[in-house]
Write a protein that holds these residues in place. Structure first.
Motif, PDB file in Angstrom:
ATOM      1  N   PHE A  10       0.844  -1.203   0.000  1.00  0.00           N
ATOM      2  CA  PHE A  10       0.000   0.000   0.000  1.00  0.00           C
ATOM      3  C   PHE A  10       0.873   1.244   0.000  1.00  0.00           C
ATOM      4  CE2 PHE A  10      -2.499   3.326   2.166  1.00  0.00           C
ATOM      5  CZ  PHE A  10      -3.551   3.393   1.267  1.00  0.00           C
ATOM      6  N   ASP A  11       0.463   2.230  -0.791  1.00  0.00           N
ATOM      7  CA  ASP A  11       1.194   3.490  -0.850  1.00  0.00           C
ATOM      8  C   ASP A  11       0.573   4.453   0.159  1.00  0.00           C
ATOM      9  OD1 ASP A  11       2.457   5.816  -1.423  1.00  0.00           O
ATOM     10  OD2 ASP A  11       1.962   5.857  -3.565  1.00  0.00           O
ATOM     11  N   PRO A  12       1.238   4.712   1.300  1.00  0.00           N
ATOM     12  CA  PRO A  12       0.631   5.575   2.324  1.00  0.00           C
ATOM     13  C   PRO A  12       0.400   7.004   1.847  1.00  0.00           C
ATOM     14  CG  PRO A  12       2.876   4.979   2.921  1.00  0.00           C
ATOM     15  CD  PRO A  12       2.551   4.212   1.705  1.00  0.00           C
ATOM     16  N   GLY A  13       1.126   7.415   0.825  1.00  0.00           N
ATOM     17  CA  GLY A  13       0.960   8.768   0.287  1.00  0.00           C
ATOM     18  C   GLY A  13      -0.394   8.966  -0.395  1.00  0.00           C
ATOM     19  N   ARG A  14      -1.095   7.862  -0.622  1.00  0.00           N
ATOM     20  CA  ARG A  14      -2.397   7.968  -1.305  1.00  0.00           C
ATOM     21  C   ARG A  14      -3.562   7.633  -0.373  1.00  0.00           C
ATOM     22  NH1 ARG A  14      -0.577   5.452  -7.226  1.00  0.00           N
ATOM     23  NH2 ARG A  14       0.668   7.267  -7.769  1.00  0.00           N
ATOM     24  N   ILE A  15      -3.285   7.593   0.923  1.00  0.00           N
ATOM     25  CA  ILE A  15      -4.323   7.233   1.894  1.00  0.00           C
ATOM     26  C   ILE A  15      -5.492   8.235   1.841  1.00  0.00           C
ATOM     27  CG2 ILE A  15      -3.153   8.451   3.810  1.00  0.00           C
ATOM     28  CD1 ILE A  15      -5.015   5.206   4.374  1.00  0.00           C
ATOM     29  N   ARG A 259      -0.740  18.991   4.134  1.00  0.00           N
ATOM     30  CA  ARG A 259      -0.302  17.697   3.560  1.00  0.00           C
ATOM     31  C   ARG A 259      -1.456  16.723   3.368  1.00  0.00           C
ATOM     32  NH1 ARG A 259       4.247  15.400   7.093  1.00  0.00           N
ATOM     33  NH2 ARG A 259       3.189  16.655   8.636  1.00  0.00           N
ATOM     34  N   ILE A 260      -2.522  16.913   4.149  1.00  0.00           N
ATOM     35  CA  ILE A 260      -3.629  15.959   4.010  1.00  0.00           C
ATOM     36  C   ILE A 260      -4.325  16.085   2.647  1.00  0.00           C
ATOM     37  CG2 ILE A 260      -4.096  15.839   6.499  1.00  0.00           C
ATOM     38  CD1 ILE A 260      -6.678  17.436   5.920  1.00  0.00           C
ATOM     39  N   LEU A 261      -4.068  17.203   1.959  1.00  0.00           N
ATOM     40  CA  LEU A 261      -4.680  17.372   0.642  1.00  0.00           C
ATOM     41  C   LEU A 261      -3.719  16.993  -0.491  1.00  0.00           C
ATOM     42  CD1 LEU A 261      -6.617  20.746   1.075  1.00  0.00           C
ATOM     43  CD2 LEU A 261      -7.534  18.441   1.175  1.00  0.00           C
ATOM     44  N   GLN A 262      -2.483  16.629  -0.136  1.00  0.00           N
ATOM     45  CA  GLN A 262      -1.497  16.301  -1.174  1.00  0.00           C
ATOM     46  C   GLN A 262      -1.484  14.804  -1.458  1.00  0.00           C
ATOM     47  OE1 GLN A 262       2.057  18.006   0.484  1.00  0.00           O
ATOM     48  NE2 GLN A 262       1.576  20.045  -0.302  1.00  0.00           N
ATOM     49  N   VAL A 263      -1.339  14.480  -2.747  1.00  0.00           N
ATOM     50  CA  VAL A 263      -1.280  13.067  -3.157  1.00  0.00           C
ATOM     51  C   VAL A 263       0.097  12.790  -3.730  1.00  0.00           C
ATOM     52  CG1 VAL A 263      -2.292  11.336  -4.695  1.00  0.00           C
ATOM     53  CG2 VAL A 263      -3.741  13.088  -3.679  1.00  0.00           C
ATOM     54  N   SER A 264       0.674  11.654  -3.359  1.00  0.00           N
ATOM     55  CA  SER A 264       2.027  11.326  -3.863  1.00  0.00           C
ATOM     56  C   SER A 264       1.967  10.852  -5.307  1.00  0.00           C
ATOM     57  CB  SER A 264       2.653  10.238  -3.005  1.00  0.00           C
ATOM     58  OG  SER A 264       2.008   9.011  -3.221  1.00  0.00           O
TER      59      SER A 264
ATOM     60  N   LEU B  19      -4.992  -1.474  -8.066  1.00  0.00           N
ATOM     61  CA  LEU B  19      -3.586  -1.405  -8.509  1.00  0.00           C
ATOM     62  C   LEU B  19      -3.003  -0.008  -8.356  1.00  0.00           C
ATOM     63  CD1 LEU B  19      -3.700  -3.658 -11.715  1.00  0.00           C
ATOM     64  CD2 LEU B  19      -2.618  -4.181  -9.530  1.00  0.00           C
ATOM     65  N   TYR B  20      -3.863   1.004  -8.396  1.00  0.00           N
ATOM     66  CA  TYR B  20      -3.396   2.380  -8.221  1.00  0.00           C
ATOM     67  C   TYR B  20      -2.825   2.577  -6.819  1.00  0.00           C
ATOM     68  CZ  TYR B  20      -3.503   7.473  -7.933  1.00  0.00           C
ATOM     69  OH  TYR B  20      -3.152   8.786  -7.749  1.00  0.00           O
ATOM     70  N   PHE B  21      -3.378   1.850  -5.853  1.00  0.00           N
ATOM     71  CA  PHE B  21      -2.935   2.012  -4.457  1.00  0.00           C
ATOM     72  C   PHE B  21      -1.844   1.021  -4.043  1.00  0.00           C
ATOM     73  CE2 PHE B  21      -7.215   3.851  -4.519  1.00  0.00           C
ATOM     74  CZ  PHE B  21      -6.945   5.095  -3.971  1.00  0.00           C
ATOM     75  N   ILE B  22      -1.575   0.035  -4.905  1.00  0.00           N
ATOM     76  CA  ILE B  22      -0.571  -0.990  -4.560  1.00  0.00           C
ATOM     77  C   ILE B  22       0.717  -0.735  -5.355  1.00  0.00           C
ATOM     78  CG2 ILE B  22      -0.088  -3.468  -4.449  1.00  0.00           C
ATOM     79  CD1 ILE B  22      -3.150  -3.920  -4.537  1.00  0.00           C
ATOM     80  N   PRO B  23       1.763  -0.237  -4.704  1.00  0.00           N
ATOM     81  CA  PRO B  23       2.992   0.055  -5.455  1.00  0.00           C
ATOM     82  C   PRO B  23       3.883  -1.175  -5.682  1.00  0.00           C
ATOM     83  CG  PRO B  23       3.200   0.816  -3.193  1.00  0.00           C
ATOM     84  CD  PRO B  23       1.855   0.170  -3.297  1.00  0.00           C
ATOM     85  N   HIS B  24       3.473  -2.345  -5.185  1.00  0.00           N
ATOM     86  CA  HIS B  24       4.282  -3.561  -5.321  1.00  0.00           C
ATOM     87  C   HIS B  24       4.651  -3.784  -6.790  1.00  0.00           C
ATOM     88  CE1 HIS B  24       5.515  -7.750  -5.031  1.00  0.00           C
ATOM     89  NE2 HIS B  24       5.560  -7.598  -3.707  1.00  0.00           N
TER      90      HIS B  24
END
Lengths: 264, 206
Positions: A10-15, A259-264, B19-24
């Motif tokens: 999971f990419d935490p920057g897109r939470i 930062r809560i409005l920024q997406v990685s 897949l957009y949220f999974i960087p694996h």
């Protein structure tokens, strides 16, 4: 390099984006349940969509075709999907009144889907045999070749109504100005902010941004579809509230909350 | 009747969102593979497009419909470019590459250059002071035009700053408001399609 391979699940920057989508989904479900329970939703009148019937009726009376342009977007563009939804309603009305419809396409896949949609609309009103094969056709995947072909057609055939719905780019003004020159009634809907001023200048009615996406629900008037617009309004209210809170907190010395409005 | 396509749309749509949220790296490989499939489907659609182009223009020539000589040129170009591509390849130095850069590109540039005239005629219509809004637009446009040229600063030192303010404050605020609406509308439409609420692309109007 194997050591550089990303193994995160999971990419935490897109939470924040995930939370936004889940909230939107929740709004959608709540409003759909409200619609099923009999709640009625108000949608402000959209002049551009009310004019669609008038434009189709005018074309029928004049015995001239309607030109429907789905834009230059491909099937991955949401604007194109919205355009297809509007096309289902336009084709149905055209089939009922029996006037000619011309749909020049930029993308062959959009052409194939538009063709299927129009055939189905004719079938639904029981006029399957009136559908003209070749009225929805491929022109070119070159932007200015498309412009040359469509503007040429406008000047030769003089359609009574030009409907532009979808994603348009630099060709918007070429098409809309030429259509204006021919005296056709023009209705546009575009999701590209930079092209909207051109349509506003040259067309009789313009759907601004989100109105393009609301059009399908607006024309269909189905409660579940209208519920999706209510969900969209809730999401917009939430977005405004979040922006105001972050703005105030930033003003009071907590800029890190931006930062809560920024997406990685 | 529609269950199959709706189910397929749901599975593919939900997978792409996930897949957009999974960087694996393996997930991203699947993502790339799916995008490749889209390209392959597009290539097949291009065949449909060529058939459509041929049949529409051949019919126009047969029936001598207004503007049929243009259809003749179109079909000649379609056959000619296809032959050049098959016979000599599509490299930059190939006949097709040269044809593209020496005929197609200048033609496209010529069309694009005409945009200036279209802007002038649209601006002329938009800037007629018929009501308060149109007058406001006219005044703003005059300020913008004067402020963006060097002579503007000589007329009044404040012009460049005023144009910057117009662009960065009222203009940007309106643009962002529309962009936020478009973004939410796009998400809403995408979710409606994935969840099977919107079925217009299947040809259903009801």
């Amino acid at each position: 390099m194997p050591s550089e391979l990303d193994t995160r699940l999971f990419d935490p920057g897109r939470i924040n984006l995930l939370i936004g989508i889940l909230l939107f989904l929740a709004f959608l479900i709540i409003n759909m349940l409200r619609a099923r329970a009999g709640h009625s939703f108000f949608i402000r009148p959209l002049a551009g969509l009310q004019a669609l019937d008038e434009a189709i009726g005018r074309a029928t009376e004049m015995g001239r075709p309607i030109l429907y342009m789905p834009g230059l977007g491909d099937m991955s563009e949401v604007g194109t999907l919205a355009s297809i939804t509007i096309m289902t309603r336009v084709a149905r009305k055209v089939a009922e009144l029996g006037c000619d419809l011309e749909v020049p396409c930029y993308d062959p896949m959009v052409m194939a889907i538009m063709d299927g949609v129009a055939r189905q609309a004719y079938r639904e009103v029981g006029r399957e045999h009136d559908y003209k094969v070749g009225s929805i056709y491929y022109v070119s995947a070159q932007q200015f070749a498309y412009v040359a072909a469509v503007t040429g057609m406008m000047l030769r055939d003089r359609p009574a109504a030009n409907i532009y719905m979808g994603s348009f780019y630099a060709e918007s003004l070429f098409l809309a100005e030429t259509g204006n020159l021919t005296g056709a009634i023009q209705i546009a809907g575009c999701d590209k902010v930079t092209q909207l001023p051109f349509f506003v200048c040259a067309c009789d009615y313009t759907l601004l941004g989100e109105e393009l996406f609301a059009a399908g629900a607006y024309i269909g008037r189905e409660p579940v579809q209208l519920a999706t617009i209510a969900a969209q309004d809730w999401a917009k209210a939430l977005a405004i509230a979040v922006m105001l809170i972050v703005l105030l907190l930033t003003a009071f010395g907590h800029p890190e909350l931006r930062r809560i409005l920024q997406v990685s | 009747m529609y269950l199959g396509p709706i189910l397929l749309t749901f599975v593919v749509g939900a997978t792409l969102i996930a897949l957009y949220f999974i960087p694996h790296h393996q997930a991203q490989e699947i993502n790339s593979e799916l995008l490749l499939w889209a390209t392959i489907v597009y290539a097949f659609a291009l065949i449909l497009g060529s058939v459509s182009l041929w049949s529409v223009h051949a019919q126009r020539i047969r029936q001598r419909i207004s503007g049929w000589p243009f259809s003749l040129v179109t079909l000649f170009a379609l056959l000619g470019t296809t032959f050049m591509g098959v016979a000599w390849g599509i490299g930059e130095e190939s006949p097709l590459g040269r044809f593209y850069s020496m005929v197609n590109s200048p033609l496209a540039s010529t069309m694009f250059a005409l945009l200036a005239f279209f802007i002038a005629s649209a601006a002329f219509r938009a800037f007629r002071a018929r009501n308060v809004e149109a007058t406001l637009l006219l005044v703003t446009a005059i300020v913008m035009m004067i402020g963006r040229v060097s002579v503007g600063e000589f007329i009044w030192r404040g012009f460049p700053g005023l144009t910057e303010w117009l662009l960065d404050v009222p203009n940007l605020a309106a643009k962002r408001a529309i962009a936020i609406g478009v973004g939410l509308g796009a998400v809403s439409t995408a979710l409606k399609i994935i969840l099977g609420i919107e079925r217009g692309y299947l040809g259903r109007t009801r």
